[in-house]
Enzyme design. Structure first.
Site, PDB file in Angstrom:
ATOM      1  N   GLN A 138       1.927  -5.990  -3.171  1.00 24.74           N
ATOM      2  CA  GLN A 138       2.393  -6.109  -1.787  1.00 24.74           C
ATOM      3  C   GLN A 138       3.686  -5.289  -1.614  1.00 24.74           C
ATOM      4  O   GLN A 138       3.885  -4.330  -2.327  1.00 24.74           O
ATOM      5  CB  GLN A 138       2.599  -7.586  -1.375  1.00 24.74           C
ATOM      6  CG  GLN A 138       1.318  -8.379  -1.261  1.00 24.74           C
ATOM      7  CD  GLN A 138       0.741  -8.836  -2.597  1.00 24.74           C
ATOM      8  OE1 GLN A 138       1.421  -9.480  -3.376  1.00 24.74           O
ATOM      9  NE2 GLN A 138      -0.499  -8.511  -2.863  1.00 24.74           N
TER      10      GLN A 138
ATOM     11  N   LYS B  70       1.771   2.277  -5.030  1.00 24.66           N
ATOM     12  CA  LYS B  70       2.350   1.769  -6.292  1.00 24.66           C
ATOM     13  C   LYS B  70       1.428   2.031  -7.474  1.00 24.66           C
ATOM     14  O   LYS B  70       1.877   2.386  -8.558  1.00 24.66           O
ATOM     15  CB  LYS B  70       2.610   0.253  -6.174  1.00 24.66           C
ATOM     16  CG  LYS B  70       3.564  -0.119  -5.056  1.00 24.66           C
ATOM     17  CD  LYS B  70       3.669  -1.619  -4.884  1.00 24.66           C
ATOM     18  CE  LYS B  70       2.427  -2.282  -4.340  1.00 24.66           C
ATOM     19  NZ  LYS B  70       2.063  -1.952  -2.964  1.00 24.66           N
TER      20      LYS B  70
ATOM     21  N   ASP C 171       0.809  -1.228   0.000  1.00 24.86           N
ATOM     22  CA  ASP C 171       0.000   0.000   0.000  1.00 24.86           C
ATOM     23  C   ASP C 171       0.836   1.269   0.000  1.00 24.86           C
ATOM     24  O   ASP C 171       0.438   2.295   0.558  1.00 24.86           O
ATOM     25  CB  ASP C 171      -0.966   0.016   1.210  1.00 24.86           C
ATOM     26  CG  ASP C 171      -1.901  -1.175   1.193  1.00 24.86           C
ATOM     27  OD1 ASP C 171      -2.214  -1.663   0.093  1.00 24.86           O
ATOM     28  OD2 ASP C 171      -2.310  -1.615   2.286  1.00 24.86           O
TER      29      ASP C 171
ATOM     30  N   GLY D 253      -4.537  -4.208  -3.845  1.00 22.23           N
ATOM     31  CA  GLY D 253      -5.532  -3.173  -4.124  1.00 22.23           C
ATOM     32  C   GLY D 253      -4.765  -1.923  -4.507  1.00 22.23           C
ATOM     33  O   GLY D 253      -4.139  -1.300  -3.660  1.00 22.23           O
ATOM     34  N   HIS D 254      -4.749  -1.623  -5.792  1.00 21.82           N
ATOM     35  CA  HIS D 254      -3.970  -0.484  -6.287  1.00 21.82           C
ATOM     36  C   HIS D 254      -4.918   0.636  -6.698  1.00 21.82           C
ATOM     37  O   HIS D 254      -5.700   0.487  -7.635  1.00 21.82           O
ATOM     38  CB  HIS D 254      -3.068  -0.920  -7.454  1.00 21.82           C
ATOM     39  CG  HIS D 254      -2.025  -1.919  -7.042  1.00 21.82           C
ATOM     40  ND1 HIS D 254      -1.129  -2.471  -7.908  1.00 21.82           N
ATOM     41  CD2 HIS D 254      -1.737  -2.443  -5.820  1.00 21.82           C
ATOM     42  CE1 HIS D 254      -0.332  -3.306  -7.246  1.00 21.82           C
ATOM     43  NE2 HIS D 254      -0.691  -3.309  -5.980  1.00 21.82           N
TER      44      HIS D 254
END
Ligand code: GDP
Ligand code: IMO
Ligand code: MG
Length: 420
Positions: free
Chosen positions: A221, A15, A12, A39-40
């Site tokens: 990650q 990225k 988080d 989750g981007h």
């Protein structure tokens, strides 16, 4: 050449925003590991979207996006994501490509993830419950189904074989939930998957590279969640570090160019496990509130703390980081005092090395105080506009880690970025 953008902390780091920003400089964006646990978050024309498996270059019409063989892919999540992206006018059938070697997450993987976490009780990993661990176990256990298999005639037979195997494990866990509905949507999603571009990923990428195309590998990650080098067992099940690019896409180490490590100006972690600089106080609460630190995949509150230079230097070493990108600098705008962790104190001894086992021992962070810049920076677009105190903060990080911060992100939007 293949450049890399990856997380240097516990995920988080921002990225998604950074990959989306750099995407126009590349022809191909490729995910090499992880799956729907990621989750981007991206802002496209002021609208927020969270990507889980689709690479963060998807909003650039001329960019090819590849889901590499190192990913574990959930077809159900993928279908949902494709629908969400289509609402922005993006045709995934045009610029999304999936390696036929990519492993598939089946509904029983999700059930096994849940069952395993439930059994662990207080010592649970805090997994995203997306089936990541069980899916990678089936890969190394040589039982997995892959995207290429979906197109084969005997797929259903192979699926049933795997499901029976999983059922025995679920029985051992006394897992009794009915997953019939999950299976129904899974088979529906497989039909959709069959309509997408499935390619021989390694040849596909190599042909493009031979044609002079530029590839950007997008990590999921963070380095401290790496299966080998992270805070084991509180890690994810893939190699999140730059070495994972080679095995996750089929490119050789000699093809890796720039390795851009993303770090927040502070540090967060979601899920269980050691976090030496964690602030379980008002300051931590303030960072969480100011930085909206809630999981993009699970909505869980993120644990917050000061930047950890011991862990950051370790990540730079493992990844061969050539430059750093510091995100969420603006979140610290209102602070008059900041701290950085420069060493760990373990059993009264100071060390700048990460111990192999961080779990079950007391690690006291040695903190260095810095004056905060205590002024708004969200409007800054050029290095000259950044406060001197922020530059002092960054210089210390550069020196300690041995790689320079070249880009500062000062807000979630694409244009909130400053090159140093
Ligand atoms: P990722 O998993 O590394 O892509 O990061 P996430 O999307 O899970 O979390 C990063 C969060 O911070 C998202 O909500 C982003 O919109 C937001 N974000 C990214 N960069 C910045 C920044 O520079 N400043 C602020 N305030 N928010 C940012
Ligand atoms: P992005 O790509 C933050 C964490 C989980 C849990 C551990 C194992 O958005 O940075 P898993 O579901 O992988 O078995 O969970 O890893 N985790 C993440 N934390 N960001 C992520 O991805 C994460 N993906 C997994 O919270 O502690
Ligand atoms: Mg995330």
């Amino acid at each position: 050449m293949v450049d890399v953008i990856l997380g240097m902390q516990w995920g988080d780091e921002g990225k998604g925003k950074i990959v989306d920003y750099f995407a126009p400089r590349y022809d191909i964006i490729a995910r090499f590991q992880g799956g729907p646990n990621a989750g981007h978050t991206l802002y496209v024309n002021g609208k927020k979207i969270v990507l889980h498996q689709i690479p963060s270059g998807i909003f650039h019409q001329n960019t090819i996006n590849i889901i590499g063989n190192g990913v574990v892919l959930d077809p159900v999540t993928l279908k949902r994501e494709c629908d969400a992206v289509a609402a922005f006018g993006i045709d995934v059938k045009k610029n999304l490509f999936i390696s036929e070697r990519t492993n598939i997450i089946v509904p029983t993987h999700r059930a096994l993830d849940k069952a395993s976490e439930m059994q662990k009780g207080d010592s649970k990993i805090g997994s995203t419950l997306k089936g990541i661990g069980p899916a990678y176990m089936d890969k190394t256990g040589r039982n997995a189904l892959r995207v290429g298999d979906v197109l084969q005639k005997n797929f259903t037979t192979e699926y049933i074989r795997l499901r029976l195997k999983h059922q025995k494990l679920l029985d051992n866990f006394h897992f009794v939930e009915d997953i019939g509905a999950w299976e129904e949507e899974f088979f529906e999603a497989l039909e959709f998957l069959k309509t997408l571009n499935v390619v021989n990923g390694e040849y596909f990428i190599h042909e493009k590279i031979r044609d002079g195309k530029k590839v950007l590998a997008e990590g999921a990650q963070g380095s401290m969640l790496d299966i080998d080098f992270g805070t084991f067992p509180f890690v994810t099940s893939s190699n999140t570090i730059s070495a994972g690019v080679c095995t996750g896409l089929g490119v050789s180490p000699r093809m890796i160019g720039e390795v851009m490590g993303v770090t927040k100006a502070y540090c967060t972690r979601v899920g269980g496990g050691p976090f030496p600089t964690e602030l379980e106080n008002e300051t931590g609460e303030l960072i969480r509130k100011t930085g909206s630190e809630f999981g993009a995949t699970t909505g869980r509150p993120r644990r917050c703390g000061w930047i950890d230079l011991v862990a950051l230097k370790y990540a730079a070493m493992l990844n061969g980081v050539t430059q750093m990108i510091m995100t969420k600098a603006d979140v610290l705008d209102g602070f008059s005092d900041l701290e950085m962790c420069t060493a760990y104190k373990i059993n009264g001894r100071e060390t700048k090395e990460l111990p192999y086992q961080m779990n079950g021992i007391t690690i006291e962070p040695v903190l260095k105080n810095f004056a905060g810049w205590n002024t708004p920076t969200v409007h800054c677009r050029e290095a000259a506009q950044l406060p001197e105190k922020m530059k002092t903060y960054i210089s210390f990080i550069n020196e300690y880690v041995g790689a320079p911060v070249k880009v500062v992100s000062n807000g979630p939007e694409r244009e909130q970025i400053v090159h140093l």
